[in-house]
Design a protein around this motif. Structure first.
Motif, PDB file in Angstrom:
ATOM      1  N   ARG A  37       0.824  -1.202   0.000  1.00  0.00           N
ATOM      2  CA  ARG A  37       0.000   0.000   0.000  1.00  0.00           C
ATOM      3  C   ARG A  37       0.863   1.259   0.000  1.00  0.00           C
ATOM      4  O   ARG A  37       0.565   2.241  -0.685  1.00  0.00           O
ATOM      5  N   GLU A  40       2.309   2.252  -3.388  1.00  0.00           N
ATOM      6  CA  GLU A  40       1.371   2.896  -4.308  1.00  0.00           C
ATOM      7  C   GLU A  40       1.559   4.413  -4.276  1.00  0.00           C
ATOM      8  O   GLU A  40       1.363   5.101  -5.279  1.00  0.00           O
ATOM      9  N   ARG A  45       2.348   0.354  -9.063  1.00  0.00           N
ATOM     10  CA  ARG A  45       1.101  -0.407  -8.903  1.00  0.00           C
ATOM     11  C   ARG A  45       1.450  -1.782  -8.359  1.00  0.00           C
ATOM     12  O   ARG A  45       2.227  -2.520  -8.973  1.00  0.00           O
TER      13      ARG A  45
END
Length: 359
Positions: A37, A40, A45
């Motif tokens: 996470r 990101e 991605r």
């Protein structure tokens, strides 16, 4: 005995440093969730094959192939990485075969990492990426060899001077930031010889550089501290070089001069010693070391010393090394991902507050 960073997480960060567009984690959807996470925010991605119980028995090669094809169709990447996890590597999943079967029109770096690889050191995951990137023609072998050398030295420092010494270390949030900031500002104001040593790791340098980012004239214009930093913009991958360049430019714009460049931002295991060599004859009253302060030989100096670290479990080891005061900054990685500018640190903000109070 206490939790340590995983080789899988190190693989993810190292792929990020190579500017991959997409990373696929071949494992359960919760594996390294926080790291995925966070990345990101840095423009990468991060996807997962979401392996489940049946896949642990029957295998999930087809799942990986389908995820590779879907990721390519979604993001049209030029460079991808596939990272193994404990689940996929224990059952012997073949990442290279899946990549070959997917037959994508881009470069895909396979990384067969898992949490217990080798000695379980997080740096092992980074080394695996470097070796695989050379095989894929992404980086030259001499650059990989230089980085692997640094990573092995980093592991040695953590095991001998840091939080990987084998014993349980209770988290500690260090000394009171206001009291330590007052001590630092008073030293400069009183004309004492102070040295700042930025010995930071990659993007966390955006936070630690904030500690020197104030106007010394507001304290004592006749007593400018010495600033030593590992901000060589000619060493490392493009992303890392840009970090160094950005920070140098921003410090210069606020009239902060770096007196000695000790090396690159991925050379922190060595640059602490280089900083010490530069400072050894400066007859210093105070030394402030931030980033990876346990790589600096503080025991060689007869001066008041302050360490600023991003690890609560490093506070006690730093005190044992001889630092008089230790301050902990929290969430350095999450605060610096996705930025190209110096970000406020708690201690830097406290220094500026103390200066304002004294005006």
């Amino acid at each position: 005995m206490h939790p340590r960073p995983s080789p899988i997480a190190a693989s993810l960060y190292t792929l990020r440093d190579m500017d991959v567009d997409v990373i696929i984690m071949h494992g359960p959807h919760g594996c390294c969730f926080r790291t995925g996470r966070l990345l990101e925010s840095d423009g990468v991605r991060v996807l997962t094959t979401s392996m489940a119980e049946n896949d642990f028995i029957l295998g999930a090669g087809e799942k990986l192939e389908n995820t590779l094809i879907k990721a390519y169709d979604m993001f049209n990447p030029k460079l991808m990485g596939v990272v193994g996890t404990c689940a996929s590597m224990i059952i012997g999943e073949d990442l290279k075969e899946a990549i070959s079967n997917a037959d994508l029109d881009c470069t895909v770096i396979p990384v067969e990492s898992h949490g217990g690889f080798g000695e379980g050191d997080n740096t092992e995951g980074a080394i695996m990426v470097l070796d695989s990137a050379v095989e894929c023609g992404v980086i030259p072998s001499d650059e990989a060899e230089r980085q692997i050398k640094m990573l092995k030295k980093a592991t040695e420092i953590e095991k001998t001077r840091g939080m990987a010494q084998g014993e349980y270390i209770k988290p500690n949030f260090g000394d009171n930031k206001e009291e330590v900031a007052k001590k630092l500002v008073s030293a400069i104001k009183e004309g004492k010889k102070v040295a700042f040593v930025l010995n930071a790791k990659k993007e966390t340098s955006y936070l630690f550089a904030d500690i020197v980012n104030f106007d010394y004239a507001d304290v004592n214009g006749d007593n400018e501290p010495i600033v030593v930093a590992n901000l060589d913009e000619n060493i490392g991958l493009t992303r890392i070089r840009n970090h160094a360049k950005n920070i140098k430019n921003q410090l210069e714009s606020t009239n902060v001069n770096v007196d000695c460049i000790t090396g690159g931002l991925d050379e922190y295991p060595e640059t602490g010693k280089i900083a010490a060599e530069y400072l050894k004859d400066k007859d210093l009253d105070m030394i402030v070391v931030f980033g990876v302060p346990h790589a600096f030989p503080v025991e060689d100096f007869d001066a008041e010393t302050i360490a600023i670290t991003d690890g609560p479990r490093l506070v006690e080891p730093l005190r044992k090394l001889g630092y008089d005061n230790v301050v902990a900054e929290l969430d350095a990685h999450s605060k610096t991902l996705g930025t190209n500018e110096i970000v406020y640190s708690d201690f830097g903000s406290m220094i500026r507050s103390v200066i304002d109070w004294n005006k």
